[in-house]
Design a protein around this motif. Sequence first.
Motif, PDB file in Angstrom:
ATOM      1  N   ILE A  79       0.873  -1.080  -0.053  1.00 29.22           N
ATOM      2  CA  ILE A  79      -0.213   0.010  -0.085  1.00 29.22           C
ATOM      3  C   ILE A  79       1.417   1.046  -0.015  1.00 29.22           C
ATOM      4  N   GLU A  80       0.319   1.861  -1.355  1.00 26.34           N
ATOM      5  CA  GLU A  80       0.985   2.682  -0.809  1.00 26.34           C
ATOM      6  C   GLU A  80       0.520   4.640  -1.210  1.00 26.34           C
ATOM      7  N   ILE A  81       0.948   5.229  -0.278  1.00 27.64           N
ATOM      8  CA  ILE A  81       0.179   6.625   0.123  1.00 27.64           C
ATOM      9  C   ILE A  81       0.866   7.849  -1.029  1.00 27.64           C
ATOM     10  N   GLY A  82       0.124   8.972  -1.433  1.00 29.21           N
ATOM     11  CA  GLY A  82       0.327   9.684  -2.121  1.00 29.21           C
ATOM     12  C   GLY A  82      -0.347  10.967  -2.609  1.00 29.21           C
ATOM     13  N   SER A  83       0.324  12.373  -2.244  1.00 25.63           N
ATOM     14  CA  SER A  83      -0.633  13.094  -2.464  1.00 25.63           C
ATOM     15  C   SER A  83      -0.384  13.735  -3.646  1.00 25.63           C
ATOM     16  N   GLY A  84      -1.295  14.951  -3.807  1.00 27.63           N
ATOM     17  CA  GLY A  84      -0.914  16.236  -4.475  1.00 27.63           C
ATOM     18  C   GLY A  84      -1.088  15.695  -6.879  1.00 27.63           C
ATOM     19  N   ALA A 117      -4.974   8.412 -12.008  1.00 27.38           N
ATOM     20  CA  ALA A 117      -5.592   7.325 -13.226  1.00 27.38           C
ATOM     21  C   ALA A 117      -4.614   6.404 -13.891  1.00 27.38           C
ATOM     22  N   GLU A 118      -3.716   6.541 -13.577  1.00 25.14           N
ATOM     23  CA  GLU A 118      -2.942   5.137 -14.546  1.00 25.14           C
ATOM     24  C   GLU A 118      -3.513   4.156 -14.194  1.00 25.14           C
ATOM     25  N   ARG A 119      -2.918   3.502 -12.656  1.00 26.10           N
ATOM     26  CA  ARG A 119      -3.373   3.013 -12.116  1.00 26.10           C
ATOM     27  C   ARG A 119      -4.240   1.760 -12.629  1.00 26.10           C
ATOM     28  N   ALA A 173      -8.135   4.329  -3.262  1.00 25.07           N
ATOM     29  CA  ALA A 173      -8.573   4.878  -2.366  1.00 25.07           C
ATOM     30  C   ALA A 173      -8.038   6.245  -3.098  1.00 25.07           C
ATOM     31  N   PHE A 174      -9.220   6.504  -2.785  1.00 22.90           N
ATOM     32  CA  PHE A 174      -9.232   8.463  -2.777  1.00 22.90           C
ATOM     33  C   PHE A 174     -10.264   9.367  -1.743  1.00 22.90           C
ATOM     34  N   ASP A 186      -2.752  -4.569  -3.372  1.00 20.51           N
ATOM     35  CA  ASP A 186      -1.803  -3.782  -4.286  1.00 20.51           C
ATOM     36  C   ASP A 186      -2.285  -2.178  -3.721  1.00 20.51           C
ATOM     37  N   LEU A 187      -2.722  -1.459  -3.924  1.00 24.20           N
ATOM     38  CA  LEU A 187      -3.410  -0.433  -3.657  1.00 24.20           C
ATOM     39  C   LEU A 187      -2.338   1.071  -3.496  1.00 24.20           C
TER      40      LEU A 187
END
Length: 343
Positions: free
Chosen positions: A2-7, A15-17, A25-26, A173-174
């Motif tokens: 699980i990866e956390i991303g921002s911006g 969108a690619e995923r 998750a959004f 895988d998230l």
Amino acid sequence: MIEIGSGPEAIDLGAERLKLGKLVAFPTETVYGLGADALNADAVARVFELKGRPASNPLIVHVPDIDMAQRVVGEWSHDAQRAAEKLWPGPVTLVLPKSSCVPGIVCAQGDTVAVRCPEHPCALALIEAFGSPIVGPSANPSGRISPTTPEHVVDGFTTRPHNTDLEIDPEIDLLVIDGGHCRSGLESTVVDLTGERAKVLRVGVVGAETISQALGHDVDCITQSDSKSSPESDIARSPGHVGAHYQPTKPTRLVQSGQLKQAKKQTVLISWSIDTHPDAGGLIQLPRDIEGFGAGLYRSMHEADKLIGDSIWIEIPNHEDISAEHRPIYETVMERLGRATHA
Ligand code: AMP
Ligand code: MG
């Protein structure tokens, strides 16, 4: 992983995923959603699998505008147009006849689809970057507390509560897009527009009166007692809206303010009226005002579940001086609390 991303980078990656049929998750203004390409049955199947959600409980399709909503809806009625113009973007989900492009799995093989345009800028940016509708049930294992922060999402899918048989997927895988704490913190109002009369199937912070004003006519409303043991017809119309839900793992009950002083050390308290636990146990404080109470409720339950203790007591929210405007929030909080507490 699980990866956390921002911006903006996380939005592009998200969108690619989604294009690859993966999960993202959004954040929304209600709770965090578990996103997948709504028109890809395999991707949607991964959502059901990760959540452990029964196939009989349909998903909400998220769109950024009326144009995209019309793509997933078979017959866009006047009521749909009025509701969407007045209530979107926002925490209101409309149930309408489905279009054939929506895979059956999204709608539990029924002939209607639930559609919503969220208000959160990250949610809108993600769907726009993807260019197609996404499903977005709450990003938590089915039946558990909805997530209102990225950490709740990660926790939900990576920790196995001691008293459940929940399976943790080691291959998860998230990507989780971080949009901070959800503003409203309670799931959307669900309104069925397919019957002869519009009907609120799940209460939310947008109340029946506001919906009725938007539509220009009356709406029926599933009553609180109905919603815990719905009559057959309502189960058929709102399949997910039955039984226990939103539950912490520790046994949880609702108490009156006056009962708090009887709490023993092992009882974790969630309260708006006290600032110390009577027996030096765990205490989570919530705001006194119903808006703040509602927004913080799920976070408080997540936190209470992690504290030392063997049960949770939640103080019934303050219901004095609630304005007409805030009444739907109070009703929503009470409905969710009814499901969060153990029988
Ligand atoms: P969740 O996204 O997990 O908060 O739940 C979505 C809610 O929308 C559940 O109560 C579902 O039963 C309801 N829902 C989704 N699709 C439909 C539909 N086609 N008809 C009626 N209710 C629906
Ligand atoms: Mg949910």
